[in-house]
Motif scaffolding. Structure first.
Motif, mmCIF file in Angstrom:
data_model
loop_
_atom_site.group_PDB
_atom_site.id
_atom_site.type_symbol
_atom_site.label_atom_id
_atom_site.label_comp_id
_atom_site.label_asym_id
_atom_site.label_seq_id
_atom_site.Cartn_x
_atom_site.Cartn_y
_atom_site.Cartn_z
ATOM 1 N N UNK A 39 -10.582 29.640 50.749
ATOM 2 C CA UNK A 39 -9.407 29.563 51.618
ATOM 3 C C UNK A 39 -8.352 30.595 51.227
ATOM 4 N N UNK A 40 -7.428 30.809 52.136
ATOM 5 C CA UNK A 40 -6.304 31.718 51.883
ATOM 6 C C UNK A 40 -6.627 33.148 52.244
ATOM 7 N N UNK A 41 -5.722 34.028 51.894
ATOM 8 C CA UNK A 41 -5.928 35.450 52.129
ATOM 9 C C UNK A 41 -5.547 35.919 53.512
ATOM 10 N N UNK A 42 -4.958 35.042 54.290
ATOM 11 C CA UNK A 42 -4.544 35.433 55.632
ATOM 12 C C UNK A 42 -3.230 36.191 55.592
ATOM 13 N N UNK A 43 -2.772 36.575 56.748
ATOM 14 C CA UNK A 43 -1.517 37.304 56.862
ATOM 15 C C UNK A 43 -0.557 36.497 57.732
ATOM 16 N N UNK A 44 0.721 36.543 57.384
ATOM 17 C CA UNK A 44 1.723 35.857 58.192
ATOM 18 C C UNK A 44 1.945 36.559 59.529
ATOM 19 N N UNK A 45 1.798 37.867 59.515
ATOM 20 C CA UNK A 45 1.994 38.653 60.731
ATOM 21 C C UNK A 45 0.617 39.034 61.292
ATOM 22 N N UNK A 47 -0.237 41.252 63.267
ATOM 23 C CA UNK A 47 -0.369 42.693 63.478
ATOM 24 C C UNK A 47 -0.627 43.454 62.187
ATOM 25 N N UNK A 48 -0.555 42.769 61.051
ATOM 26 C CA UNK A 48 -0.747 43.407 59.744
ATOM 27 C C UNK A 48 -2.048 42.895 59.140
ATOM 28 N N UNK A 49 -2.928 43.823 58.744
ATOM 29 C CA UNK A 49 -4.212 43.459 58.135
ATOM 30 C C UNK A 49 -4.019 43.266 56.638
ATOM 31 N N UNK A 50 -4.551 42.165 56.110
ATOM 32 C CA UNK A 50 -4.485 41.885 54.681
ATOM 33 C C UNK A 50 -5.887 42.069 54.092
ATOM 34 N N UNK A 51 -6.093 43.106 53.259
ATOM 35 C CA UNK A 51 -7.430 43.347 52.697
ATOM 36 C C UNK A 51 -7.859 42.320 51.646
ATOM 37 N N UNK A 52 -6.970 41.398 51.266
ATOM 38 C CA UNK A 52 -7.332 40.371 50.284
ATOM 39 C C UNK A 52 -8.434 39.448 50.787
ATOM 40 N N UNK A 53 -8.665 39.430 52.065
ATOM 41 C CA UNK A 53 -9.702 38.555 52.606
ATOM 42 C C UNK A 53 -11.102 39.002 52.150
ATOM 43 N N UNK A 54 -11.234 40.238 51.727
ATOM 44 C CA UNK A 54 -12.528 40.775 51.293
ATOM 45 C C UNK A 54 -12.633 40.905 49.779
#
Length: 87
Positions: A39-45, A47-54
């Motif tokens: 779980x987690x690693x998403x972004x609040x916005x 329109x912004x990509x969060x690379x932590x998901x990978x």
């Protein structure tokens, strides 16, 4: 069903023994821990990509822990609680 005399209380025959249920609880806990790690690693916005998901934890570690939990569950089902240990 087992035969019973009139003065003994009825005890149902369970499919699994105490060891089986303990191993099943451990397996469920390991599976839940794996899903928590995923779980987690998403972004609040959006329109912004969060690379932590990978990262390693979500892609490699968590699915491995979930598969280990499923292996523990299979072992718990196949475990024979009546087997006596040899000395």
């Amino acid at each position: 069903m087992s035969k019973q005399s009139n003065n003994t209380p009825y005890q149902p025959d369970f499919v699994f023994g105490k060891k089986n249920y303990i191993m099943m609880i451990i397996g469920i806990a390991v599976i839940a821990f794996g899903f928590i790690l995923m779980s987690g690693g998403g972004s609040d916005d959006p329109n912004v990509f969060n690379p932590d998901i990978y990262n390693f934890r979500r892609i490699r570690l968590a699915p491995t822990i979930v598969l280990i939990g499923f292996g523990i569950q299979a072992y718990a089902i196949l475990l024979n609680p009546d087997k006596k240990k040899k000395k």
